[in-house]
Motif scaffolding. Structure first.
Motif, PDB file in Angstrom:
ATOM      1  N   ARG A  41      -6.619 -10.552  -0.423  1.00  0.00           N
ATOM      2  CA  ARG A  41      -5.337 -11.258  -0.357  1.00  0.00           C
ATOM      3  C   ARG A  41      -5.347 -12.527  -1.206  1.00  0.00           C
ATOM      4  NH1 ARG A  41      -5.325 -12.338   5.841  1.00  0.00           N
ATOM      5  NH2 ARG A  41      -7.328 -13.075   5.081  1.00  0.00           N
ATOM      6  N   GLY A  80      -7.942 -13.189  -3.813  1.00  0.00           N
ATOM      7  CA  GLY A  80      -8.527 -13.026  -5.140  1.00  0.00           C
ATOM      8  C   GLY A  80      -9.700 -13.976  -5.350  1.00  0.00           C
ATOM      9  N   CYS A  86      -8.608  -5.209   2.266  1.00  0.00           N
ATOM     10  CA  CYS A  86      -7.823  -4.359   1.363  1.00  0.00           C
ATOM     11  C   CYS A  86      -6.708  -3.633   2.100  1.00  0.00           C
ATOM     12  CB  CYS A  86      -8.718  -3.333   0.675  1.00  0.00           C
ATOM     13  SG  CYS A  86      -9.850  -4.067  -0.505  1.00  0.00           S
ATOM     14  N   VAL A 144      -3.267  -5.462   1.940  1.00  0.00           N
ATOM     15  CA  VAL A 144      -2.672  -5.753   0.639  1.00  0.00           C
ATOM     16  C   VAL A 144      -2.186  -4.454   0.019  1.00  0.00           C
ATOM     17  CG1 VAL A 144      -3.130  -6.734  -1.636  1.00  0.00           C
ATOM     18  CG2 VAL A 144      -4.273  -7.679   0.362  1.00  0.00           C
ATOM     19  N   ARG A 145      -1.002  -4.517  -0.598  1.00  0.00           N
ATOM     20  CA  ARG A 145      -0.490  -3.319  -1.270  1.00  0.00           C
ATOM     21  C   ARG A 145      -1.287  -3.066  -2.548  1.00  0.00           C
ATOM     22  NH1 ARG A 145       5.273  -4.391  -2.441  1.00  0.00           N
ATOM     23  NH2 ARG A 145       4.616  -6.539  -2.288  1.00  0.00           N
ATOM     24  N   GLN A 187      -1.041  -5.119  -5.792  1.00  0.00           N
ATOM     25  CA  GLN A 187      -1.606  -6.471  -5.705  1.00  0.00           C
ATOM     26  C   GLN A 187      -3.112  -6.449  -5.938  1.00  0.00           C
ATOM     27  OE1 GLN A 187       0.299  -7.307  -1.822  1.00  0.00           O
ATOM     28  NE2 GLN A 187       0.677  -9.319  -2.716  1.00  0.00           N
ATOM     29  N   LYS A 215      -4.060  -6.122  -9.652  1.00  0.00           N
ATOM     30  CA  LYS A 215      -3.928  -7.373 -10.412  1.00  0.00           C
ATOM     31  C   LYS A 215      -5.255  -8.058 -10.434  1.00  0.00           C
ATOM     32  CE  LYS A 215       0.876  -8.507  -9.518  1.00  0.00           C
ATOM     33  NZ  LYS A 215       1.770  -9.475  -8.943  1.00  0.00           N
TER      34      LYS A 215
END
Length: 90
Positions: A52, A54, A80, A83-84, A87, A90
């Protein structure tokens, strides 16, 4: 005889503590890892990264430091499931 140990290092990543305390924890973490690298007692570091949030600046500096120290590491994404997929990519 133990084949190895997993050690959770305080202050790495998110911590609800004053900045000075977190900085000291981070300094101690680096000292601990350096000692283990120098004695040959460190086989691999598993770096847990909250998907969420990074990579933080501290994460990036630790990974660079591990590269310079020629220490093997594995990055593991946590949370994980919250989070979609786009995302995470990225």
């Amino acid at each position: 005889e133990a084949l190895g140990f997993i050690i959770d290092l305080p202050g790495y990543g998110y911590a609800k503590a004053p900045d000075e305390v977190v900085e000291k924890w981070q300094e101690n973490t680096q000292d601990f890892l350096q000692q283990r690298i120098e004695t040959g007692n460190l086989q691999r570091v598993y770096v847990l990264i909250d998907a969420r949030r990074g990579l933080s600046l501290f994460d990036t500096s630790i990974l660079s430091w591990l590269d310079e120290a020629q220490c093997d590491y594995t990055i593991i994404l946590t949370k994980c499931d919250t989070v979609r997929r786009p995302q995470i990519i990225k």
